[in-house]
Design an enzyme around this catalytic site. Structure first.
Site, PDB file in Angstrom:
ATOM      1  N   ARG A 291      22.966  30.786 -59.027  1.00 48.16           N
ATOM      2  CA  ARG A 291      22.478  31.819 -58.099  1.00 48.16           C
ATOM      3  C   ARG A 291      23.333  33.083 -58.172  1.00 48.16           C
ATOM      4  O   ARG A 291      22.834  34.185 -57.992  1.00 48.16           O
ATOM      5  CB  ARG A 291      22.422  31.285 -56.672  1.00 48.16           C
ATOM      6  CG  ARG A 291      23.764  30.842 -56.116  1.00 48.16           C
ATOM      7  CD  ARG A 291      23.615  30.416 -54.669  1.00 48.16           C
ATOM      8  NE  ARG A 291      24.891  29.982 -54.110  1.00 48.16           N
ATOM      9  CZ  ARG A 291      25.060  29.734 -52.828  1.00 48.16           C
ATOM     10  NH1 ARG A 291      24.072  29.853 -51.980  1.00 48.16           N
ATOM     11  NH2 ARG A 291      26.236  29.333 -52.380  1.00 48.16           N
TER      12      ARG A 291
ATOM     13  N   SER B 257      22.285  33.630 -49.635  1.00 43.71           N
ATOM     14  CA  SER B 257      22.157  32.346 -50.337  1.00 43.71           C
ATOM     15  C   SER B 257      21.548  32.520 -51.730  1.00 43.71           C
ATOM     16  O   SER B 257      21.935  31.848 -52.673  1.00 43.71           O
ATOM     17  CB  SER B 257      21.268  31.383 -49.541  1.00 43.71           C
ATOM     18  OG  SER B 257      21.823  31.135 -48.281  1.00 43.71           O
TER      19      SER B 257
ATOM     20  N   GLU C 201       7.560  34.186 -44.403  1.00 44.27           N
ATOM     21  CA  GLU C 201       7.307  34.197 -45.851  1.00 44.27           C
ATOM     22  C   GLU C 201       5.918  34.712 -46.203  1.00 44.27           C
ATOM     23  O   GLU C 201       5.736  35.338 -47.251  1.00 44.27           O
ATOM     24  CB  GLU C 201       7.524  32.795 -46.443  1.00 44.27           C
ATOM     25  CG  GLU C 201       8.981  32.362 -46.522  1.00 44.27           C
ATOM     26  CD  GLU C 201       9.555  31.906 -45.179  1.00 44.27           C
ATOM     27  OE1 GLU C 201       8.764  31.705 -44.226  1.00 44.27           O
ATOM     28  OE2 GLU C 201      10.786  31.749 -45.073  1.00 44.27           O
TER      29      GLU C 201
ATOM     30  N   PHE D 224      10.531  27.274 -49.065  1.00 44.43           N
ATOM     31  CA  PHE D 224       9.948  28.081 -47.988  1.00 44.43           C
ATOM     32  C   PHE D 224       8.809  28.962 -48.516  1.00 44.43           C
ATOM     33  O   PHE D 224       7.779  29.118 -47.863  1.00 44.43           O
ATOM     34  CB  PHE D 224      11.026  28.941 -47.317  1.00 44.43           C
ATOM     35  CG  PHE D 224      12.186  28.140 -46.798  1.00 44.43           C
ATOM     36  CD1 PHE D 224      11.992  26.822 -46.370  1.00 44.43           C
ATOM     37  CD2 PHE D 224      13.455  28.652 -46.748  1.00 44.43           C
ATOM     38  CE1 PHE D 224      13.050  26.061 -45.900  1.00 44.43           C
ATOM     39  CE2 PHE D 224      14.526  27.897 -46.288  1.00 44.43           C
ATOM     40  CZ  PHE D 224      14.328  26.601 -45.862  1.00 44.43           C
TER      41      PHE D 224
ATOM     42  N   HIS E   9      17.099  27.635 -55.088  1.00 43.83           N
ATOM     43  CA  HIS E   9      17.416  26.294 -54.590  1.00 43.83           C
ATOM     44  C   HIS E   9      16.394  25.258 -55.038  1.00 43.83           C
ATOM     45  O   HIS E   9      15.971  24.389 -54.284  1.00 43.83           O
ATOM     46  CB  HIS E   9      17.601  26.312 -53.080  1.00 43.83           C
ATOM     47  CG  HIS E   9      18.835  27.086 -52.658  1.00 43.83           C
ATOM     48  ND1 HIS E   9      19.034  28.409 -53.002  1.00 43.83           N
ATOM     49  CD2 HIS E   9      19.937  26.728 -51.958  1.00 43.83           C
ATOM     50  CE1 HIS E   9      20.201  28.826 -52.530  1.00 43.83           C
ATOM     51  NE2 HIS E   9      20.770  27.824 -51.900  1.00 43.83           N
TER      52      HIS E   9
ATOM     53  N   ASP F 267      22.685  20.423 -47.841  1.00 41.79           N
ATOM     54  CA  ASP F 267      21.699  20.915 -46.867  1.00 41.79           C
ATOM     55  C   ASP F 267      20.511  19.970 -46.721  1.00 41.79           C
ATOM     56  O   ASP F 267      19.735  20.081 -45.778  1.00 41.79           O
ATOM     57  CB  ASP F 267      21.220  22.322 -47.246  1.00 41.79           C
ATOM     58  CG  ASP F 267      22.197  23.392 -46.779  1.00 41.79           C
ATOM     59  OD1 ASP F 267      22.952  23.125 -45.827  1.00 41.79           O
ATOM     60  OD2 ASP F 267      22.221  24.482 -47.375  1.00 41.79           O
TER      61      ASP F 267
ATOM     62  N   GLN G 109      15.453  21.536 -47.534  1.00 36.16           N
ATOM     63  CA  GLN G 109      15.697  22.779 -48.292  1.00 36.16           C
ATOM     64  C   GLN G 109      15.441  22.616 -49.796  1.00 36.16           C
ATOM     65  O   GLN G 109      15.429  23.592 -50.526  1.00 36.16           O
ATOM     66  CB  GLN G 109      17.142  23.266 -48.110  1.00 36.16           C
ATOM     67  CG  GLN G 109      17.737  23.105 -46.729  1.00 36.16           C
ATOM     68  CD  GLN G 109      16.994  23.830 -45.653  1.00 36.16           C
ATOM     69  OE1 GLN G 109      16.165  23.249 -44.966  1.00 36.16           O
ATOM     70  NE2 GLN G 109      17.245  25.116 -45.502  1.00 36.16           N
TER      71      GLN G 109
ATOM     72  N   ARG H  28      21.612  26.477 -56.891  1.00 34.00           N
ATOM     73  CA  ARG H  28      22.996  26.633 -56.411  1.00 34.00           C
ATOM     74  C   ARG H  28      24.001  26.090 -57.410  1.00 34.00           C
ATOM     75  O   ARG H  28      25.174  26.393 -57.341  1.00 34.00           O
ATOM     76  CB  ARG H  28      23.170  25.799 -55.140  1.00 34.00           C
ATOM     77  CG  ARG H  28      22.980  26.519 -53.864  1.00 34.00           C
ATOM     78  CD  ARG H  28      23.405  25.622 -52.723  1.00 34.00           C
ATOM     79  NE  ARG H  28      24.856  25.631 -52.617  1.00 34.00           N
ATOM     80  CZ  ARG H  28      25.502  25.680 -51.462  1.00 34.00           C
ATOM     81  NH1 ARG H  28      24.849  25.713 -50.333  1.00 34.00           N
ATOM     82  NH2 ARG H  28      26.817  25.676 -51.427  1.00 34.00           N
TER      83      ARG H  28
END
Lengths: 324, 277
Positions: free
Chosen positions: A16, A43, A64, A89, A115, A123, A127, A173
């Protein structure tokens, strides 16, 4: 042993971070690029752009559907929007908006699904994008890119921006080791062979490319020469690379940090079945949601390691030999 | 550019639009006739009374005002308006919903000139318009965006996401028109999923609101001109309309939503009423 160690790959920073730097580069180079964020810029690392180019960064907030359509609208004045958030999301809250306003409209928008996979780790499953690429697969007009290391991420961000049309880019990540040198040849739709070999082929994407190279190094110690292909583009798929692999090596293992159901392994299997049926095995997630935990522990527990690829390689080779 | 027609001409335009919609949907044996009819005067004011700036011979003119048909099921109306405005030949209307035709059942961006968005899943139009305006501000273009939404559409969460964002960006370039015909597919809105107090909802989201008789082209035009002068906030024109306006038996029966008139006798009756209306 860390990912890529057996293959002698150099360690790097989280993918990321590379994405953020690469995006900043294209924003700097191309005045048409704008970045939209769903309040996750720290993030996804679009915060780098926000600091340098605040007037071209838009935090649409935690909405979103609105995010995707505002991005799509900006393409309507000739800008090139990068619409960014976690893949889970974007896809779960705005599938409809991506479908109509981006994919069906064939607009020149780029979507970062960050992610992806399970290696965001702690998390937890809410997620994680374990089904992201299957869902993106439902947009027939969309190019899908899954970089595996820093150099390919940088190249993918540039290629996506230059491409005229909708593109999905998966980020992560996880710190993926360096598979490529900086001058790699990255062409949308053209898979890269990252290791030559003729006994079998490991076709992987994302972090499973490094795992595949680790597995190939281990198998080489046993006298087995595995070809490793980085299939960084899921759509359009490099059919030629798959067919050549099937014909020339006679056995294929696919490896992905994604659900097997709807994953790229099944798409590769379709190409193999149609063109040159050979024994295949599939490394990926069985039907389950993953839990919170240390990323490397999770990879082990859910059978997404080089060892899992090796086991499948041995199986598929045994089947290949038996067929002969 | 929308020319300014006189009152009688506007009436004729609205009548011709209704006739075209009737013929197109009857030929297609499907299509949302009643949802199109409630918005006829709204689009007549917008396109043919000097409100919307457009060039039908240059559909992608960068300075054009945007019109986004968020209630995509009123596609027959959109096509009839675009044809009348000169974007394409009126003959295209008779290919509505046919295989191999670009005149899709709901609008698809890129299929027909003048269509600014792919709509049909409700709720997306205002967000798209916000994107156009944010983009325009960045590249220093000065245009407005007009969005037609339905009342049932106001049940969608995205409408309120976009309402919040437009107010946040103090989007005076955005004018939404709400076709408030009081019915959704399954029945009266007040019975199915009530919206009231609707004007207050928009006001509380930071919008300038105005209400109007949605079948009076002069009043709609005057109201839109007022809204063009609103500063530092988006505005919404709540147009009170009648679903199926112009055909008595359609006006009386909400189940016409999504249905075309197929019976030849009903077709003739409808045509007569429109011609005499």
């Amino acid at each position: 042993m860390r990912l890529g160690e057996h293959a002698g790959l150099k360690d790097s920073k989280p993918l990321r971070d590379i994405f953020g730097e690469a995006l900043l580069d294209v924003v700097r180079d191309n005045p048409k690029v704008v970045v939209l964020d769903g309040d996750l810029g720290n993030s996804t690392k679009t915060e780098l752009v926000r600091k340098a180019f605040p007037e071209r960064s838009f935090n649409i907030g935690i909405a979103e559907s609105n995010l995707v359509c505002i991005g799509a609208g900006m393409a309507g004045v000739g800008l090139i929007p990068w619409i960014t958030s976690f893949s889970s999301f974007l896809l779960c809250n705005a599938y409809d908006q991506i479908r109509l306003s981006v994919a069906m409209s064939k607009i020149n928008a780029k979507i970062l699904g960050s992610h992806g996979g399970i290696t965001l780790g702690k998390d937890g499953p809410t997620q994680m994008g374990i089904e992201d690429l299957a869902l993106v697969g439902g947009f027939p007009t969309m190019v899908i890119l899954v970089p595996c290391d820093p150099a390919s991420m940088r190249a993918a961000v540039r290629a996506a921006t230059d491409y005229e049309g909708p593109v999905w880019l998966r980020s992560s990540r996880y710190a993926m080791p360096e598979v490529y040198s900086q001058d790699l040849d990255f062409v949308i739709g053209k898979a890269n062979t990252v290791r030559e070999g003729n006994d079998l082929t490991i076709i992987a994407n994302g972090l499973m490319v490094a795992a595949g190279l680790d597995a190939a190094a281990e198998l080489a110690d046993e006298g087995i020469e595995a070809r490793v292909i980085d299939m960084h583009t899921l759509r359009p798929m490099d059919v030629e690379a798959i067919v050549s692999a099937a014909k020339e090596t006679g056995a294929i293992v696919t490896a992905e940090e994604h659900l097997l159901h709807g994953g790229f392994g099944s798409n590769i299997a379709r190409v193999v079945a149609e063109n040159c049926p050979v024994p295949m095995r599939f490394v990926g997630l069985e039907d389950t949601y993953v839990e919170s935990g240390d990323p490397d522990e999770l990879l082990k527990k859910y059978h997404l390691t080089s060892g899992d690829i090796e086991n499948m390689a041995r199986e598929v080779l045994a089947e290949k030999r038996k067929a002969k | 550019m929308g020319s300014i027609a006189n009152k009688n001409e506007l009436k004729i335009i609205a009548r011709e639009l209704r006739l075209d919609i009737l013929e197109a949907t009857t030929k297609a044996e499907s299509g949302h006739l009643s949802s199109s009819f409630s918005s006829v005067e709204i689009l007549t004011a917008l396109f043919f009374n000097g409100i919307l700036r457009y060039r039908s011979d240059e559909p992608l003119w960068p300075e054009r005002d945007r019109f986004i048909m968020s209630k995509g099921h009123a596609a027959p109306l959109l096509y009839a308006v675009l044809a009348k405005a000169g974007y394409f030949s009126r003959d295209e209307l008779w290919r509505l919903r046919q295989a191999g035709s670009p005149v899709q059942g709901h609008p698809i961006l890129g299929c027909m000139p003048g269509v600014e968005a792919t709509t049909g899943s409700l709720g997306q139009g205002i967000s798209l318009a916000i994107g156009h305006i944010l983009g325009a501000r960045l590249i220093k273009k000065d245009f407005s965006a007009y969005v037609l939404i339905g009342d049932g559409e106001c049940q969608a969460g995205q409408i309120w996401e976009s309402a919040m964002a437009a107010a946040h960006y103090q989007m005076q370039e955005l004018i939404v028109i709400l076709d408030y015909n009081k019915f959704q597919e399954m029945g009266p809105i007040s019975r199915e999923m009530g919206l009231e107090p609707l004007t207050e909802k928009w006001q509380s989201f930071g919008w300038y609101t105005q209400e109007v008789d949605g079948h009076d082209v002069q009043k709609i035009s005057a109201a839109l001109k007022t809204l063009q002068e609103v500063k530092e906030k988006p505005s919404i024109l709540i147009a009170h309309t009648v679903k199926g306006k112009g055909i008595s038996f359609v006006e009386k029966d909400f189940t016409w939503h999504g249905r075309a008139i197929k019976d030849p006798e009903q077709y003739e009756m409808a045509k007569k009423e429109i011609l005499c209306g």
